[in-house]
Design an enzyme around this catalytic site. Sequence first.
Site, short mmCIF file in Angstrom:
data_model
loop_
_atom_site.label_atom_id
_atom_site.label_comp_id
_atom_site.label_asym_id
_atom_site.label_seq_id
_atom_site.Cartn_x
_atom_site.Cartn_y
_atom_site.Cartn_z
CB CYS A 13 -0.99 -0.02 1.17
SG CYS A 13 -0.23 0.01 2.80
NE ARG A 19 -4.54 1.62 1.68
CZ ARG A 19 -4.30 2.35 0.61
NH1 ARG A 19 -5.13 2.28 -0.41
NH2 ARG A 19 -3.24 3.15 0.55
CG ASP A 132 -5.48 5.95 2.32
OD1 ASP A 132 -5.52 5.57 3.51
OD2 ASP A 132 -4.62 6.73 1.87
P1 4NP Z 1 -1.82 2.85 4.03
O1 4NP Z 1 -2.49 4.20 4.59
O2 4NP Z 1 -1.23 3.20 2.68
O3 4NP Z 1 -2.98 1.94 3.92
O4 4NP Z 1 -0.78 2.42 5.05
C1 4NP Z 1 -1.83 5.42 4.68
C2 4NP Z 1 -0.88 5.63 5.66
C3 4NP Z 1 -0.26 6.86 5.78
C4 4NP Z 1 -0.62 7.88 4.93
C5 4NP Z 1 -1.56 7.68 3.94
C6 4NP Z 1 -2.17 6.45 3.82
N1 4NP Z 1 -0.02 9.15 5.08
O5 4NP Z 1 -0.38 10.06 4.32
O6 4NP Z 1 0.86 9.33 5.94
#
Ligand code: 4NP
Length: 168
Positions: A13, A19, A132
């Site tokens: 991800c 995710r 997300d």
């Molecule tokens: P992930 O979610 O890609 O599912 O781990 C996110 C985690 C951090 C961020 C965005 C999405 N961020 O902008 O820091």
Amino acid sequence: MSSSSLYRVLFVCLGNICRSPAAEIIFNAVAKKAGVSGCVCADSCGTASYHTGSRPDSRMLAALERAGYSYGGHRARTFRRADFSDFDLIIPQDHANEEDILYLSRSAEDAAKVRGMWNWFSPSESEHEVPDPYYGGPAGFDAVVALLARAMENLLRDARLPFNRDRQ
Ligand code: 4NP
């Protein structure tokens, strides 16, 4: 079974704190239930490095716990080109993750290993990728866990994957 015969799956991800660690945890639980945990293994990572070394987001850990899954200690890491050699199947959670990974691919063989999580969504799903949940509330985290759990049942039954063919 020797470790070289393990089928290796990498979930990807953006940050590797919501995710993809959830996908890794759910995959391991469903694989165990399906009796294939001896022939598959899973890892996860992010296309961005800003959370490297972090535990999964506490909101995702809470959602996983609510659904009966337990955290195995994963720490965030960033996708690297060597992952194309180290894994058999690379599963981005959304289309932006897919594009970022394909940009790093070195060959058609690398690119052929990349297949989005949505390939295992049932036709009845309204989502076309794993949304997300980072900027939303707890319901979004619960929805991601439920979506991944449904998709993982399909993945662990997919007859195109060698560990499923072997037991049929
Ligand atoms: P992930 O979610 O890609 O599912 O781990 C996110 C985690 C951090 C961020 C965005 C999405 N961020 O902008 O820091």
